[in-house]
Structures are given as structure tokens and as C-alpha cells.
Design a protein around this motif. Structure first.
Motif, PDB file in Angstrom:
ATOM      1  N   VAL A  59     -17.752  23.069   9.913  1.00 34.14           N
ATOM      2  CA  VAL A  59     -17.575  24.530   9.877  1.00 34.14           C
ATOM      3  C   VAL A  59     -17.397  25.071  11.294  1.00 34.14           C
ATOM      4  CG1 VAL A  59     -18.737  26.702   9.346  1.00 34.14           C
ATOM      5  CG2 VAL A  59     -18.739  24.856   7.678  1.00 34.14           C
ATOM      6  N   ILE A  60     -18.193  24.589  12.234  1.00 32.68           N
ATOM      7  CA  ILE A  60     -18.090  25.056  13.623  1.00 32.68           C
ATOM      8  C   ILE A  60     -16.718  24.707  14.194  1.00 32.68           C
ATOM      9  CG2 ILE A  60     -18.953  24.628  15.968  1.00 32.68           C
ATOM     10  CD1 ILE A  60     -21.772  24.478  14.694  1.00 32.68           C
ATOM     11  N   PHE A  61     -16.242  23.495  13.952  1.00 32.62           N
ATOM     12  CA  PHE A  61     -14.917  23.101  14.443  1.00 32.62           C
ATOM     13  C   PHE A  61     -13.833  23.993  13.844  1.00 32.62           C
ATOM     14  CE2 PHE A  61     -10.938  20.825  14.290  1.00 32.62           C
ATOM     15  CZ  PHE A  61     -10.823  20.357  15.587  1.00 32.62           C
ATOM     16  N   THR A  62     -13.928  24.268  12.558  1.00 32.27           N
ATOM     17  CA  THR A  62     -12.930  25.095  11.889  1.00 32.27           C
ATOM     18  C   THR A  62     -12.944  26.518  12.443  1.00 32.27           C
ATOM     19  OG1 THR A  62     -13.186  23.751   9.902  1.00 32.27           O
ATOM     20  CG2 THR A  62     -12.121  25.881   9.636  1.00 32.27           C
ATOM     21  N   VAL A  63     -14.122  27.080  12.657  1.00 31.91           N
ATOM     22  CA  VAL A  63     -14.228  28.438  13.196  1.00 31.91           C
ATOM     23  C   VAL A  63     -13.667  28.490  14.617  1.00 31.91           C
ATOM     24  CG1 VAL A  63     -15.890  30.190  13.965  1.00 31.91           C
ATOM     25  CG2 VAL A  63     -16.111  29.169  11.702  1.00 31.91           C
ATOM     26  N   ILE A  64     -13.982  27.489  15.432  1.00 30.70           N
ATOM     27  CA  ILE A  64     -13.450  27.465  16.801  1.00 30.70           C
ATOM     28  C   ILE A  64     -11.930  27.360  16.788  1.00 30.70           C
ATOM     29  CG2 ILE A  64     -13.331  26.044  18.896  1.00 30.70           C
ATOM     30  CD1 ILE A  64     -16.332  25.497  18.516  1.00 30.70           C
ATOM     31  N   ALA A  65     -11.376  26.502  15.938  1.00 23.41           N
ATOM     32  CA  ALA A  65      -9.913  26.381  15.843  1.00 23.41           C
ATOM     33  C   ALA A  65      -9.293  27.699  15.400  1.00 23.41           C
ATOM     34  CB  ALA A  65      -9.543  25.265  14.871  1.00 23.41           C
ATOM     35  N   PHE A  66      -9.914  28.357  14.423  1.00 27.31           N
ATOM     36  CA  PHE A  66      -9.412  29.649  13.948  1.00 27.31           C
ATOM     37  C   PHE A  66      -9.443  30.685  15.070  1.00 27.31           C
ATOM     38  CE2 PHE A  66     -10.351  33.805  11.984  1.00 27.31           C
ATOM     39  CZ  PHE A  66      -9.177  33.973  11.281  1.00 27.31           C
ATOM     40  N   LEU A  67     -10.534  30.749  15.824  1.00 29.06           N
ATOM     41  CA  LEU A  67     -10.639  31.724  16.913  1.00 29.06           C
ATOM     42  C   LEU A  67      -9.615  31.448  18.008  1.00 29.06           C
ATOM     43  CD1 LEU A  67     -14.502  32.153  17.244  1.00 29.06           C
ATOM     44  CD2 LEU A  67     -12.849  33.776  16.299  1.00 29.06           C
ATOM     45  N   VAL A  68      -9.376  30.189  18.318  1.00 31.91           N
ATOM     46  CA  VAL A  68      -8.370  29.852  19.335  1.00 31.91           C
ATOM     47  C   VAL A  68      -6.986  30.316  18.878  1.00 31.91           C
ATOM     48  CG1 VAL A  68      -7.146  27.911  20.421  1.00 31.91           C
ATOM     49  CG2 VAL A  68      -9.647  27.974  20.401  1.00 31.91           C
ATOM     50  N   ILE A  69      -6.664  30.075  17.622  1.00 30.37           N
ATOM     51  CA  ILE A  69      -5.360  30.492  17.108  1.00 30.37           C
ATOM     52  C   ILE A  69      -5.234  32.016  17.126  1.00 30.37           C
ATOM     53  CG2 ILE A  69      -3.926  30.553  15.026  1.00 30.37           C
ATOM     54  CD1 ILE A  69      -4.993  27.699  14.453  1.00 30.37           C
ATOM     55  N   ILE A  70      -6.287  32.717  16.736  1.00 30.76           N
ATOM     56  CA  ILE A  70      -6.253  34.187  16.769  1.00 30.76           C
ATOM     57  C   ILE A  70      -6.105  34.685  18.206  1.00 30.76           C
ATOM     58  CG2 ILE A  70      -7.626  36.267  16.299  1.00 30.76           C
ATOM     59  CD1 ILE A  70      -6.416  35.025  13.824  1.00 30.76           C
ATOM     60  N   MET A  71      -6.793  34.051  19.160  1.00 29.74           N
ATOM     61  CA  MET A  71      -6.669  34.462  20.564  1.00 29.74           C
ATOM     62  C   MET A  71      -5.256  34.238  21.090  1.00 29.74           C
ATOM     63  SD  MET A  71     -10.248  33.601  22.480  1.00 29.74           S
ATOM     64  CE  MET A  71     -10.485  31.947  21.870  1.00 29.74           C
ATOM     65  N   VAL A  72      -4.631  33.134  20.690  1.00 30.97           N
ATOM     66  CA  VAL A  72      -3.253  32.876  21.130  1.00 30.97           C
ATOM     67  C   VAL A  72      -2.331  33.969  20.609  1.00 30.97           C
ATOM     68  CG1 VAL A  72      -1.284  31.330  20.802  1.00 30.97           C
ATOM     69  CG2 VAL A  72      -3.497  30.398  21.445  1.00 30.97           C
ATOM     70  N   TYR A  73      -2.439  34.304  19.332  1.00 28.13           N
ATOM     71  CA  TYR A  73      -1.567  35.342  18.776  1.00 28.13           C
ATOM     72  C   TYR A  73      -1.870  36.721  19.361  1.00 28.13           C
ATOM     73  CZ  TYR A  73       0.695  32.320  15.414  1.00 28.13           C
ATOM     74  OH  TYR A  73       1.455  31.343  14.842  1.00 28.13           O
ATOM     75  N   THR A  74      -3.135  37.028  19.632  1.00 30.34           N
ATOM     76  CA  THR A  74      -3.480  38.313  20.231  1.00 30.34           C
ATOM     77  C   THR A  74      -2.930  38.404  21.646  1.00 30.34           C
ATOM     78  OG1 THR A  74      -5.495  38.370  18.917  1.00 30.34           O
ATOM     79  CG2 THR A  74      -5.384  39.864  20.758  1.00 30.34           C
ATOM     80  N   ASN A  75      -3.049  37.332  22.419  1.00 32.42           N
ATOM     81  CA  ASN A  75      -2.468  37.329  23.767  1.00 32.42           C
ATOM     82  C   ASN A  75      -0.952  37.463  23.718  1.00 32.42           C
ATOM     83  OD1 ASN A  75      -4.463  37.148  25.893  1.00 32.42           O
ATOM     84  ND2 ASN A  75      -5.068  35.213  24.951  1.00 32.42           N
ATOM     85  N   ARG A  76      -0.338  36.845  22.716  1.00 37.11           N
ATOM     86  CA  ARG A  76       1.108  36.982  22.573  1.00 37.11           C
ATOM     87  C   ARG A  76       1.496  38.435  22.310  1.00 37.11           C
ATOM     88  NH1 ARG A  76       3.914  35.756  17.171  1.00 37.11           N
ATOM     89  NH2 ARG A  76       2.519  37.482  16.804  1.00 37.11           N
ATOM     90  N   ASP A  77       0.777  39.095  21.409  1.00 34.77           N
ATOM     91  CA  ASP A  77       1.080  40.488  21.103  1.00 34.77           C
ATOM     92  C   ASP A  77       0.883  41.376  22.332  1.00 34.77           C
ATOM     93  OD1 ASP A  77       1.621  39.701  18.535  1.00 34.77           O
ATOM     94  OD2 ASP A  77      -0.272  40.418  17.694  1.00 34.77           O
TER      95      ASP A  77
END
Length: 161
Positions: A59-77
């Protein structure tokens, strides 16, 4: 009927599949009362303790991966909004990225954009548009590889038959 016909034609009428334990499976040999032979057993209570370790790690790995992906898209925007607000800003201002959880949900609005030939000739436009899809394209297989390694390690830890 077709299944019976194929079973007869392929000569697999009396076939039954034996389940063999994984080579990594370990445990204590005990006599099975049903089959009257020695089988390797492992106490389920030990496996459940290991599940209590594996589940939070996954669960921790999945949450960290999800947060990294969200941060990448937020930085892109945010980078796209900065670029379309002022195309003449220097690259260090344009690529001023935030890599922590506080960036999530704080995106600048990108209003209606008219793409012009000047945009298409500007290398900063292509860096802005192409950098983050490349990061995602390279990062997702890496995250998948890491998750597969973690899953195999946890599978061996849990000692599945």
C-alpha cells in the motif's frame, strides 16, 4: 459435447494435473492423512503475520507511486501555465519545479491557448510539452519493475506453496 470430443481425440481422458509446490516453498514435513504421504506444510498463522508486513508495504509503495505521478502532472500543468503566461522568461524560471506533496492541488489555470507558428518554432515550447510525457513514459516502466521486484520478494517472504 465438443469438449468431450476433443478430450477423446487428444488422448487426455485420464489426465489430471498434480500441483507441485514452488521450489522456494519451505516448511515441516508431515504425514497427510488423506493421501497417506509426507507433504511439506507451513503454519498459516506465520503466513498471516507476514501478510501483515506485506500488505502495508504494498500500500505504501502504491501511494508513493501515485503521489509521484500526481506531482509530475501538477508540475507539468504549472510549467505550461508559466510558459503561456510569458514565453520570454528564462529557462531556469520555467523549469522551477516543486517536488513535494504541497504542490498537489495548486495548479495555475491555463486559459484558452492559441497555438501559433511562433510556439511551434520555440524550443522551450517543445521542452514544456514533451518533458513530462517522457518522464512518465520512462518512470512508469521503472515503477512497474520495482513493484514486480518487491512483489517477488514479498511472495518469497510469505512462503506461498
Amino acid at each position: 459435447q465438443r469438449q468431450n470430443d476433443l478430450t477423446h481425440r487428444w488422448g487426455s481422458m485420464n489426465y489430471h494435473q498434480d500441483e507441485t509446490p514452488r521450489p522456494q516453498f519451505y516448511g515441516k514435513y508431515e504425514i497427510c492423512e488423506i493421501e497417506n504421504r509426507a507433504v511439506v506444510t507451513y503454519p498459516s498463522w506465520k503466513r498471516w503475520i507476514k501478510y501483515c508486513i506485506s500488505f502495508p508495504i504494498t500500500v505504501i509503495f502504491t501511494v508513493i507511486a501515485f503521489l509521484v505521478i500526481i506531482m509530475v502532472y501538477t508540475n507539468r500543468d504549472n510549467m505550461m501555465a508559466k510558459y503561456f503566461r510569458d514565453q520570454n522568461q528564462n529557462v531556469s524560471q520555467l523549469f522551477d519545479l516543486t517536488w513535494n506533496v504541497s504542490i498537489i492541488g495548486k495548479t495555475d489555470a491555463i486559459v484558452a491557448v492559441d497555438l501559433s507558428p511562433e510556439h511551434l518554432k520555440n524550443p522551450k515550447f517543445w521542452w514544456t510539452v514533451g518533458l513530462f510525457p517522457c518522464l512518465i513514459g520512462l518512470g512508469l516502466p521503472l515503477l512497474n519493475f520495482l513493484l514486480m521486484r518487491l512483489s517477488r520478494m514479498l511472495n518469497d517472504l510469505e512462503n506461498h506453496k
